[in-house]
Design a protein around this motif. Sequence first.
Motif, short mmCIF file in Angstrom:
data_model
loop_
_atom_site.label_atom_id
_atom_site.label_comp_id
_atom_site.label_asym_id
_atom_site.label_seq_id
_atom_site.Cartn_x
_atom_site.Cartn_y
_atom_site.Cartn_z
N THR A 1 0.81 -1.22 0.00
CA THR A 1 0.00 0.00 0.00
C THR A 1 0.84 1.27 0.00
N THR B 1 -3.95 2.42 0.75
CA THR B 1 -4.60 1.77 -0.38
C THR B 1 -3.55 1.13 -1.30
N ARG C 1 -8.23 -1.42 -0.10
CA ARG C 1 -7.68 -1.07 1.20
C ARG C 1 -6.82 -2.19 1.80
N LYS C 2 -5.87 -1.76 2.61
CA LYS C 2 -5.04 -2.70 3.37
C LYS C 2 -5.95 -3.66 4.12
#
Length: 130
Positions: free
Chosen positions: A20, A25, A66-67
Amino acid sequence: MRGMSLPEATLLEMVFPDHTNHLGTLFGGQALAWMDKAAFIVASRHARRIVVTARSEEVSFRVPVRKGQLVELVARIVEVGRSSMHVEVEMTAEDPLSGDRRVCTSGRFVMVALDSNGMPTQVPSLPAGD
């Protein structure tokens, strides 16, 4: 009995912090790498040859990944030339706790089969439809 379908490969990846950016993200480059990997696998399996990426095109980033999310990549060969294969790849992000899934990225890759001398070589045609 099912009719013949387009050659397909599915990969699953987990978005860890090292994938990310500073916003938490998925890096666009990491998404492209995973998409190219999926295209490589389906093209290699179809051609049963060494394949290389000739082009990536029409890559659309729709929603951020997203992570901590899971990513599913589905690659399908949609067109075959003499030595080239056009592969569409769709990437879907999934929240592992809620199960919410959203298509986040899609793109098209052109893969070329090579012979033992590194020259483009013929690939099989797509299976005939029903």
